[in-house]
Structures are given as structure tokens and as C-alpha cells.
Design an enzyme around this catalytic site. Sequence first.
Site, PDB file in Angstrom:
ATOM      1  N   HIS A 192      -5.891  -0.570  -3.342  1.00  0.00           N
ATOM      2  CA  HIS A 192      -6.829   0.040  -2.391  1.00  0.00           C
ATOM      3  C   HIS A 192      -7.944   0.678  -3.225  1.00  0.00           C
ATOM      4  O   HIS A 192      -8.078   0.412  -4.414  1.00  0.00           O
ATOM      5  CB  HIS A 192      -6.156   1.165  -1.600  1.00  0.00           C
ATOM      6  CG  HIS A 192      -4.947   0.763  -0.826  1.00  0.00           C
ATOM      7  ND1 HIS A 192      -5.031   0.249   0.438  1.00  0.00           N
ATOM      8  CD2 HIS A 192      -3.636   0.835  -1.118  1.00  0.00           C
ATOM      9  CE1 HIS A 192      -3.811   0.022   0.902  1.00  0.00           C
ATOM     10  NE2 HIS A 192      -2.942   0.364  -0.015  1.00  0.00           N
ATOM     11  N   CYS A 226      -2.243  -4.772   0.109  1.00  0.00           N
ATOM     12  CA  CYS A 226      -1.002  -4.033   0.322  1.00  0.00           C
ATOM     13  C   CYS A 226      -0.162  -4.555   1.500  1.00  0.00           C
ATOM     14  O   CYS A 226       0.481  -5.581   1.360  1.00  0.00           O
ATOM     15  CB  CYS A 226      -1.333  -2.543   0.473  1.00  0.00           C
ATOM     16  SG  CYS A 226       0.073  -1.486   0.110  1.00  0.00           S
TER      17      CYS A 226
HETATM   18  N1  GLN Z   1       4.558  -0.381   4.177  1.00  0.00           N
HETATM   19  C1  GLN Z   1       4.220  -0.936   2.946  1.00  0.00           C
HETATM   20  C2  GLN Z   1       4.778  -0.189   1.744  1.00  0.00           C
HETATM   21  O1  GLN Z   1       4.853   1.032   1.725  1.00  0.00           O
HETATM   22  C3  GLN Z   1       2.722  -1.073   2.864  1.00  0.00           C
HETATM   23  C4  GLN Z   1       1.982   0.167   2.464  1.00  0.00           C
HETATM   24  C5  GLN Z   1       0.507  -0.005   2.430  1.00  0.00           C
HETATM   25  O2  GLN Z   1      -0.036  -0.946   2.984  1.00  0.00           O
HETATM   26  N2  GLN Z   1      -0.191   0.954   1.816  1.00  0.00           N
HETATM   27  O3  GLN Z   1       5.168  -0.855   0.812  1.00  0.00           O
END
Ligand code: GLN
Length: 240
Positions: free
Chosen positions: A192, A95
Site C-alpha cells: 500500500h 493486498c
Molecule cells: N485480510 C487480509 C490480511 O490481513 C488483507 C489485508 C489488507 O488488504 N490490508 O491479510
Amino acid sequence: MTEKTIRLLQLYPRDMNIYGDWGNTLTLKRRLEWHGYQVELLEHNPGDQFPPDVDLIVGGGGQDSGQDVIQADLLNQGPKLLALAKSGVPMLMICGMYQLFGKFFRTREGHTINGIGLFDIETYGGSERMIGNIVTKSNLFGDIIGYENHSGRTMLGKAAQPFGTVYRGAGNNGKDATEGAVCHNVIGTYLHGSLLPKNPAVADWLIEKATTRKFGEFTATVVDDRFASEARRIAASRPR
Ligand code: GLN
């Protein structure tokens, strides 16, 4: 007991480690041990000296603010990380770290957080978050099962290879059915969950790359993955 040791590095655990991403590191450690290797767990946070002789690298997700905190250090380490990737060191970036292994993440407010550009991808913050269980298919691994939560929409450039094809969920951008990216032995993904406990084939692929690179061979132990199979079945059957 073998003398063979794999040095496993978690990148930025203080700022980039949410939705169970630490479970990826634990899974790699445990499976490496099951396969007969010793593991040295290492961490790198902003300002630290980058550890030498790293064999396997994991990075997690984080808030936009976490990405801001690590940006300067990540860009400092960029040439080293790119060289390690080129030399075949396997890595898993989830992510927020996936986004920053690409060219940049531009927030909805227009603030740009630059990445190291390993992946030919660009990410733009959107108004809606893409949240829920996700199932993708990959030629290498079959079904990949995880959980996504991001506002960033990632566009693949011409040189980018997707990690999987989405058949339930949003993936890179909710539009083109691509999910994640792969370059050398580096996997970037929105999944995740944690990803690896539910996808042991991906964990063993990373382990195989790391051990073959270091010791010239990998002999897998047969692992009883019945709990992983059950977790996969349940996650895949749950609505978003
Ligand atoms: N800030 C990023 C987004 O919302 C990453 C989010 C995350 O790592 N869960 O796209």
C-alpha cells in the site's frame, strides 16, 4: 488534445480500498493525462454490470470482512477477469485483492474465502500482523517502496513469479523473501502506501502496457518526479 482514451476500472472501491489505495487510481489517471491520454474512470461494485472495453484495472486492500462481501461477485467475474488478464490487460491488485487473485485466503479461524486463481498462490491468516514500511528489489523496476499491513501469509506455488525480493519488511510471508506475484501483465502485491505515487516506474509500466495494447504504441512524456523521489527516500529511511 488527443482523442485517445483509456478506460481505467477500479474494482470494488466500496469494500476494498484502504491505506491510500485510491491513490493508485489517481496516479494512473494523472500520469496518463501527462502522457497525453484522456481517462474514463469506471467503478465496479458487487452486483454491478461489468463495464465493457476496460483497458486497465486496479484493486485495493480491505478487511477480511470486505473480502467476504465481494467474494461471490468476484467469483462470478472470474472468467472475464482471467480472459482479460490473458489478453494482456494490465492490472494492479493490492493486498486483499492480491490474495483473492490467488487460489484462496484462509482466515485464522479456518474460514476460506475463495479467489479466482490467476496467481498460483495460497494465503493463510496468521496470529501476527506484518506492518510497516517495506523495500523490495525487482529486476524490472529496481527498488520498490511501500507500506504493508496484513496478517495473511502467502505461499507461492511452482507456477508463481514473485514481483520483488524483500530486503526490508516481511513481504509474502516473512520467510522466503518473496513479495507479490506477476502473471501476464498483472501485478499482485502487499504494498500500500499508496504504491504508485512512490513508484512511478511501476505506474508507467502499467500505462505502457495499456496504451500499447490499445493503440499499438506509447510515447512517454518526461515527467518531473522529484517529489516521488523525495517520498521514496524518506519512506526507505524510516524504521518499521
Ligand atoms: N485480510 C487480509 C490480511 O490481513 C488483507 C489485508 C489488507 O488488504 N490490508 O491479510
